[in-house]
Enzyme design. Sequence first.
Site, PDB file in Angstrom:
ATOM      1  N   GLY A  72       0.793  -1.221   0.000  1.00  0.00           N
ATOM      2  CA  GLY A  72       0.000   0.000   0.000  1.00  0.00           C
ATOM      3  C   GLY A  72       0.824   1.269   0.000  1.00  0.00           C
ATOM      4  O   GLY A  72       0.481   2.250  -0.671  1.00  0.00           O
ATOM      5  N   THR A  73       1.922   1.285   0.742  1.00  0.00           N
ATOM      6  CA  THR A  73       2.749   2.489   0.809  1.00  0.00           C
ATOM      7  C   THR A  73       3.329   2.825  -0.554  1.00  0.00           C
ATOM      8  O   THR A  73       3.313   3.991  -0.980  1.00  0.00           O
ATOM      9  CB  THR A  73       3.870   2.310   1.850  1.00  0.00           C
ATOM     10  N   ASN A 152      -7.786   4.077   8.771  1.00  0.00           N
ATOM     11  CA  ASN A 152      -7.130   2.926   9.384  1.00  0.00           C
ATOM     12  C   ASN A 152      -7.170   2.942  10.909  1.00  0.00           C
ATOM     13  O   ASN A 152      -7.004   1.907  11.549  1.00  0.00           O
ATOM     14  CB  ASN A 152      -5.666   2.839   8.916  1.00  0.00           C
ATOM     15  N   GLN A 180      -7.316  -0.325   3.922  1.00  0.00           N
ATOM     16  CA  GLN A 180      -8.112  -0.921   4.989  1.00  0.00           C
ATOM     17  C   GLN A 180      -9.459  -1.449   4.502  1.00  0.00           C
ATOM     18  O   GLN A 180     -10.079  -2.273   5.187  1.00  0.00           O
ATOM     19  CB  GLN A 180      -8.352   0.109   6.103  1.00  0.00           C
ATOM     20  N   SER A 200      -3.363  -3.488  -0.317  1.00  0.00           N
ATOM     21  CA  SER A 200      -2.231  -4.255   0.192  1.00  0.00           C
ATOM     22  C   SER A 200      -2.675  -5.651   0.598  1.00  0.00           C
ATOM     23  O   SER A 200      -3.737  -5.818   1.209  1.00  0.00           O
ATOM     24  CB  SER A 200      -1.621  -3.530   1.398  1.00  0.00           C
ATOM     25  N   THR A 238      11.659  -7.608 -11.379  1.00  0.00           N
ATOM     26  CA  THR A 238      11.133  -8.955 -11.557  1.00  0.00           C
ATOM     27  C   THR A 238       9.914  -9.163 -10.672  1.00  0.00           C
ATOM     28  O   THR A 238       9.934  -8.852  -9.482  1.00  0.00           O
ATOM     29  CB  THR A 238      12.214  -9.995 -11.195  1.00  0.00           C
ATOM     30  N   CYS A 326       2.209   1.979  11.873  1.00  0.00           N
ATOM     31  CA  CYS A 326       3.332   2.676  11.251  1.00  0.00           C
ATOM     32  C   CYS A 326       3.858   3.817  12.114  1.00  0.00           C
ATOM     33  O   CYS A 326       4.907   4.388  11.823  1.00  0.00           O
ATOM     34  CB  CYS A 326       2.915   3.230   9.887  1.00  0.00           C
TER      35      CYS A 326
END
EC number: 2.8.1.7
Length: 393
Positions: A72-73, A152, A180, A200, A238, A326
């Site tokens: 997500g970040t 969140n 979320q 995410s 990759t 976080c």
Amino acid sequence: MKKLIYLDNAATTKTSPEVVSAMLPYFTEHYGNPSSVYGFAAANKEVITKQREIIAGVLGAKSNEIYFTAGGTESDNWALTATAEAYAAKGKHIITSKIEHHAILHTCEYLEKRGYEVTYLDVDENGLVDPKAVEAAIRPDTILISVMFANNEIGTIEPIAEIGRIAHEHGVLFHTDAVQAFAHVPINVDECNIDMLSASGHKLNGPKGIGFLYIRKGVKIRSFIHGGAQERKRRAGTENVPGIVGLGKAVELAAASMQERMDYEIELRDYLIDRIEKEIPYCRLNGDRKKRLPNNVNFSFRFIEGESLLIMLDMKGICASSGSACTSGSLDPSHVLLAIGLPHEIAHGSLRMTLDEETTREDVDYVVDNLKEIVAQLRSMSPLYEDFVKKQA
């Protein structure tokens, strides 16, 4: 092993056994690089395409609008910085809210240092963004609006469809951080007028280190990671094949059980809220009572410190948090709680509990019974609480 009740699913979720099983062959058997031309490796390109189709189907999107990222970040960073660069000729104004995840807020700060202007919208006491305020903030040089689908920390679900409609009426791109919300509540990118969406894997029983950015066809967004031609030349590197397979499987499972899971979590969530409000005095439910994520419960308890509360809950085998994982190392109160109007001393005494489909009513009863005792114990040691009680006498 002591009793463990995990109520921090907003921070991360357990990777489901079905997801792990789906991933394992791509570590040891089907390990080829999808960019290689020989059949053994090229088969993995088809596997990746299948996962795109699964994810796109849940969003009502096209498979070629799904771009895999590391989470997500990265998706949030990509949406903001690459859009800012691509549309700089039109303008350098971005609109967001004061309660966004730091992946958005810190990216906005980064862009401000590079000549962009950001409007940070206020929210009401429940954490809701006013669509009228969004419209009032739009200028001729506005190039992007980014408002999270659901918060969140306090779980409030924003009026995304209306905000997206306003953005499109003014010719402005609309991004939403749905980390979320994705696969926890229904989301259709067309119905919600979404141009870009971040998600995410580890928030929905998938693996960590994998996510995606939905980019509507026609959005002129630039590459974020440069190198090879992967992800249709927009995101080099990759491909994380096991992670992508795990994400696809997690999305498939979550979509199949979404409504049943929502119903279960909402009933349990409301039971938890009701018990706390009835049995623990001087507490405040944070976030909108109804427009909130099915599994989110966030309370502030007056006269106590959230850190002490978390430590004592942990001693009882209860895992919870005071807000975003976080920012768990920060001594500052939550920016979200301050934005909804809580004073510092109350914001410091906050607790976030996020359920999942494995949480039981017995778990909730155990948590509340212990929470009552711990809050009472901490308040008995608080001079502020002692002064408050004397004044009430």
